[in-house]
Design a protein around this motif. Sequence first.
Motif, mmCIF file in Angstrom:
data_model
loop_
_atom_site.group_PDB
_atom_site.id
_atom_site.type_symbol
_atom_site.label_atom_id
_atom_site.label_comp_id
_atom_site.label_asym_id
_atom_site.label_seq_id
_atom_site.Cartn_x
_atom_site.Cartn_y
_atom_site.Cartn_z
ATOM 1 N N PRO A 81 -2.424 2.328 -12.528
ATOM 2 C CA PRO A 81 -1.805 0.998 -12.660
ATOM 3 C C PRO A 81 -1.679 0.526 -14.107
ATOM 4 N N GLU A 82 -2.580 0.960 -14.977
ATOM 5 C CA GLU A 82 -2.531 0.514 -16.362
ATOM 6 C C GLU A 82 -1.640 1.403 -17.212
ATOM 7 N N MET A 83 -1.614 2.717 -16.917
ATOM 8 C CA MET A 83 -0.829 3.647 -17.727
ATOM 9 C C MET A 83 0.597 3.817 -17.209
ATOM 10 N N ASP A 84 0.778 3.810 -15.920
ATOM 11 C CA ASP A 84 2.094 4.038 -15.318
ATOM 12 C C ASP A 84 2.572 2.790 -14.578
ATOM 13 N N GLY A 85 1.879 2.442 -13.496
ATOM 14 C CA GLY A 85 2.157 1.187 -12.802
ATOM 15 C C GLY A 85 3.469 1.131 -12.056
ATOM 16 N N ARG A 86 3.921 2.274 -11.496
ATOM 17 C CA ARG A 86 5.183 2.234 -10.745
ATOM 18 C C ARG A 86 4.983 1.960 -9.266
ATOM 19 N N ILE A 87 3.788 2.180 -8.759
ATOM 20 C CA ILE A 87 3.554 1.998 -7.328
ATOM 21 C C ILE A 87 2.128 1.521 -7.106
ATOM 22 N N LEU A 88 1.999 0.702 -6.071
ATOM 23 C CA LEU A 88 0.681 0.221 -5.678
ATOM 24 C C LEU A 88 0.646 0.104 -4.161
ATOM 25 N N LEU A 89 -0.457 0.539 -3.582
ATOM 26 C CA LEU A 89 -0.643 0.421 -2.134
ATOM 27 C C LEU A 89 -1.619 -0.706 -1.855
ATOM 28 N N GLY A 90 -1.227 -1.611 -0.967
ATOM 29 C CA GLY A 90 -2.062 -2.749 -0.624
ATOM 30 C C GLY A 90 -2.245 -2.871 0.877
ATOM 31 N N LYS A 91 -3.041 -3.849 1.267
ATOM 32 C CA LYS A 91 -3.301 -4.091 2.688
ATOM 33 C C LYS A 91 -3.502 -5.579 2.912
ATOM 34 N N VAL A 92 -3.112 -6.021 4.115
ATOM 35 C CA VAL A 92 -3.242 -7.420 4.496
ATOM 36 C C VAL A 92 -3.872 -7.492 5.875
ATOM 37 N N ASP A 93 -4.973 -8.196 5.986
ATOM 38 C CA ASP A 93 -5.629 -8.431 7.267
ATOM 39 C C ASP A 93 -4.952 -9.622 7.942
ATOM 40 N N CYS A 94 -4.176 -9.347 8.987
ATOM 41 C CA CYS A 94 -3.384 -10.409 9.613
ATOM 42 C C CYS A 94 -4.233 -11.381 10.419
ATOM 43 N N GLU B 168 5.026 9.845 9.726
ATOM 44 C CA GLU B 168 3.684 10.277 10.111
ATOM 45 C C GLU B 168 2.642 9.557 9.263
ATOM 46 N N ARG B 169 1.421 9.427 9.811
ATOM 47 C CA ARG B 169 0.422 8.578 9.160
ATOM 48 C C ARG B 169 -0.777 9.348 8.616
ATOM 49 N N ASP B 170 -0.691 10.653 8.549
ATOM 50 C CA ASP B 170 -1.788 11.398 7.925
ATOM 51 C C ASP B 170 -1.629 11.345 6.414
ATOM 52 N N THR B 171 -2.671 11.718 5.700
ATOM 53 C CA THR B 171 -2.678 11.587 4.236
ATOM 54 C C THR B 171 -1.560 12.385 3.591
ATOM 55 N N GLU B 172 -1.373 13.632 4.008
ATOM 56 C CA GLU B 172 -0.359 14.488 3.387
ATOM 57 C C GLU B 172 1.041 13.879 3.523
ATOM 58 N N SER B 173 1.376 13.417 4.737
ATOM 59 C CA SER B 173 2.708 12.835 4.954
ATOM 60 C C SER B 173 2.873 11.544 4.171
ATOM 61 N N LEU B 174 1.849 10.731 4.118
ATOM 62 C CA LEU B 174 1.937 9.472 3.380
ATOM 63 C C LEU B 174 2.119 9.709 1.890
ATOM 64 N N VAL B 175 1.407 10.683 1.339
ATOM 65 C CA VAL B 175 1.538 10.964 -0.092
ATOM 66 C C VAL B 175 2.951 11.439 -0.413
ATOM 67 N N VAL B 176 3.506 12.322 0.424
ATOM 68 C CA VAL B 176 4.875 12.799 0.207
ATOM 69 C C VAL B 176 5.851 11.628 0.271
ATOM 70 N N ALA B 177 5.669 10.744 1.248
ATOM 71 C CA ALA B 177 6.561 9.589 1.370
ATOM 72 C C ALA B 177 6.466 8.687 0.152
ATOM 73 N N MET B 178 5.258 8.489 -0.367
ATOM 74 C CA MET B 178 5.096 7.654 -1.559
ATOM 75 C C MET B 178 5.753 8.294 -2.778
ATOM 76 N N GLU B 179 5.634 9.618 -2.898
ATOM 77 C CA GLU B 179 6.273 10.316 -4.018
ATOM 78 C C GLU B 179 7.787 10.160 -3.982
ATOM 79 N N GLN C 171 4.774 -7.574 -10.127
ATOM 80 C CA GLN C 171 4.205 -6.723 -11.167
ATOM 81 C C GLN C 171 4.582 -5.255 -10.990
ATOM 82 N N TYR C 172 4.656 -4.766 -9.740
ATOM 83 C CA TYR C 172 4.871 -3.340 -9.498
ATOM 84 C C TYR C 172 6.272 -3.093 -8.930
ATOM 85 N N PRO C 173 6.982 -2.059 -9.470
ATOM 86 C CA PRO C 173 8.310 -1.740 -8.939
ATOM 87 C C PRO C 173 8.279 -1.407 -7.447
#
Length: 486
Positions: A193-206, A248-259, A157-159
Amino acid sequence: MISASKLKSVDFYRKIPRDLTEASLSGAGLSIMAAFSMMFLFGMELNSYLTVSTSTFIIVDKSTDAEFLRIDFNISFPALSCEFASVDVSDVLGTSRLNITKTVRRFSIDPNLIATGSEFHPGPVPKINRHGDDIEEEYADGSVSLTADNFEKFARQYPILVVNFYAPWCYWSNRLKPSWERTAKIMRERYDPEMDGRILLGKVDCTEEGGLCRRHHIQGYPSIRIFRRGSDVKENHGHHDHESYYGERDTESLVVAMEILVAPVPREFHKQALDDKSGQTIDTSKRPAPLTSGCRIEGFVRVKKVPGNLVISAHSGAHSFDPSQINVSHVISQFSFGKQLSPQMLSEVKRLSPFVGGSHDRLTGRSYITNHADDVNANATIEHYLQIVKTETASRKSSREFKLLEEYEYTAHSSLVHSLHIPAAKFHFEPSPMQVFVTEVPKSFSHFITNVCAIIGGVFTVAGILDSILHNTIRLMRKVELGKQF
């Protein structure tokens, strides 16, 4: 001048007139036997002269402390991912090197030990400075919980689907959780997700979705994987082509990486990208994820000539591992010490020391497979104890020149050890302070000629004695028959 008659007086080989000699059948038979004996003994002596003769000595190893020993290896691990496979060496002098990559190559392999693609480049061990947000504050779940039932639906569903594979007991996973959820919430606000829907962040409990994590070859937690729609090829023997995030795993670095991930994706609605106010360059540290759960590790390392260890295991400074899920079963295609000898040099060593050579690579073709379905083999470390002896062969190139050929032989003893730590394949090596020295002993040609003359003269003399005894015996028997004995 000396007259001819006086010169003849010193003749050692005086001649008997031929009409005074008598031939006999017994003499002819002995002559034929003597001739064959001479030929046979001459052939034996010639073969002995041409056969290489060596002398073997046990001496103190002449190597200096500054010398290094090369270890070549080619080992296949059907259940150890190339993503975290690390080659480490250490010795009793305190030298330690982790995750050697310069002289070591890795290839993803399937359960049949067949390479599934080109060389896997894990890169250096990432040094993550920010494992999460430093400020603890309330946060709400922003990422989507994925399971084996809905994973494929979201991937189609998501690119861009970015998934955090984690374990609740993992320290690093818990450090990441707040910043991951904040990042997921920010990205949902920017790219609805409804208006744009280009990215989605998910998680899996292994711990809950073990099969899903194994299908994506997750061996360390947390593992952040980037799935792009249309690039996850499942027709190729079930292999998954995607990337891993090591930034890096802080919020700022993650947001930049997602962008950065979203930027090249076509969009219907223009969205404002994140403005990095600090002006610093953000390294997203992405690299391909392993295609399969197996890895072939080949190459060489140089170690000091002192007792030490070569260890292959899962290693990371920013991930946790479940020891019960790490399987270091392996098949050894090569494990040898010292310089690689060419076929010609190896043949020369075998020629000069056939009983010494032959054990320079005892582990070749050996398999050490453990079944993780059996609890007895869980958390199993496989250890190999190798005792190394250097063999130095001196090959004679000329009467005054020698060529030294070095070969390292070793004995190998293996065992299965249960440990609470992360399982590993350990090769303990111990070079011997003694060495075997084999030198070629030359044979004198004059000695060969002397032996040949001794053979000819000896056989001729013995045959003459036998002929005389036989001839006199026959004459005596004839006299007895004629009654002339008395």
